[in-house]
Design an enzyme around this catalytic site. Structure first.
Site, PDB file in Angstrom:
ATOM      1  N   THR A 159      12.141   9.901  14.284  1.00 14.07           N
ATOM      2  CA  THR A 159      12.894   8.706  13.926  1.00 14.07           C
ATOM      3  C   THR A 159      13.256   7.952  15.197  1.00 14.07           C
ATOM      4  OG1 THR A 159      13.825   9.641  11.888  1.00 14.07           O
ATOM      5  CG2 THR A 159      15.013   7.807  12.877  1.00 14.07           C
ATOM      6  N   PHE A 183      15.708   5.253  17.001  1.00 15.44           N
ATOM      7  CA  PHE A 183      17.067   4.717  16.911  1.00 15.44           C
ATOM      8  C   PHE A 183      17.240   3.620  17.958  1.00 15.44           C
ATOM      9  CE2 PHE A 183      17.165   8.994  15.309  1.00 15.44           C
ATOM     10  CZ  PHE A 183      18.101   9.001  14.290  1.00 15.44           C
TER      11      PHE A 183
END
Length: 301
Positions: free
Chosen positions: A177, A179
């Site tokens: 992921t 960010f």
């Protein structure tokens, strides 16, 4: 009086993947501001209750988190950095709980979906969806649930005193992921950026977007991402969110000057340093198949 530690707003609670990302970017000496939604993180920043926001923007399996692009445009705070973390999911339980006694599995719905291959072997287990992986771990500790396990990360196991019954149960071991690190304009102290996040519209005519993309290529800018979203109230028009990278700042400056001729509502969402860390090959190794034996001590990575 301003805190000496950076106050970092995250969606979710402590030991969530957002806090893990904050630790990776800032180090662990921070003050975590827990928020119930991504919008609340921006409100905390706007109200001077936080110095930074750490916000997930895309996942290698689930794709882009589109509402978060809208939040960035609505609030106008600059992006000052990025960080990637591998999504490693473990099965957590109260100390002493045996796997054969488990009836329920609780976690965020996306985390549950990412572990379907593992749970296909145990159809008797009932899945219970929740809003946050770390919150599930916290609930098991607070309510002393002996028939329930959580899918969460090692950070949650350590913070809430849970044991790891099984490691790395996610189906895809290469899931990451991304960010973004967002702050207010007062904290936006630029170093030597080599990446930018842009947003713009182009005319709804043949070749309009191609002209912009050709400029990036001519100036030797690498376009690492492009995402389109409809413009509210204009069904045939789109905002384009683009990430570009460069080696020489003059290439970037020249590109921006030229594309302004072919775009409107142009915004620079942030200029920052590209995240360079390379994932370790160990992160992609599939763990050995094991039987479920209660672990005596907390497993720490």
């Amino acid at each position: 009086m301003k805190s000496e530690k950076p106050r970092v707003a995250i969606q979710g609670i402590r030991a969530s993947f957002h806090e893990e990302a904050a630790f990776k970017y800032f180090g662990e000496d921070i003050e975590t501001i827990e928020c119930n939604s991504f919008k609340q993180t921006f409100e905390a920043l706007q109200n001077k209750e936080a110095d930074y926001v750490v916000m997930a923007i895309e996942n290698s399996i689930a794709g882009s988190i589109l509402p978060n692009y809208t939040l960035m445009m609505s609030y106008g705070f600059p992006v000052v950095g990025e960080v990637y973390i591998p999504i490693q999911l473990h099965l957590l339980a109260l100390p002493g709980v045996k796997f054969e006694d488990v009836k329920y599995v609780t976690s965020h719905p996306i985390a549950i979906r990412q572990c379907v291959d593992f749970f296909d072997e145990y159809p008797h287990l009932q899945m219970v969806e929740s809003s946050d992986t770390a919150a599930c771990a916290k609930r098991i500790r607070e309510e002393q649930l002996t028939d329930t396990v959580a899918i969460a990360n090692t950070l949650a196991a350590n913070l809430y005193g849970l044991e790891v019954l099984e490691r790395r149960i996610e189906s895809n071991k290469r899931n990451f992921t991304r960010f973004l690190i967002i702050t207010n304009h007062e904290n936006n102290i630029k170093g030597t950026p080599n990446k930018a996040s842009l947003c713009f519209e182009v005319s709804n005519k043949v070749g309009s977007l191609a002209k912009v993309l050709n400029i990036f290529a001519e100036q030797n800018l690498n376009m690492s991402k492009i995402q389109s979203m409809p413009v509210l109230g204009k069904p045939t028009e789109y905002n384009f969110y683009v990430d570009v990278e460069w080696r020489e700042s003059r290439q970037y400056d020249n590109a921006i000057k030229q594309i302004l001729k072919y775009t409107h509502n142009f915004n620079i969402l942030g200029e920052y340093e590209k995240f360079e860390e390379q994932p370790s090959i160990d992160q992609f190794k599939k763990p050995e198949k094991r039987t479920y034996i209660k672990i005596k001590k907390l497993v720490k990575e």
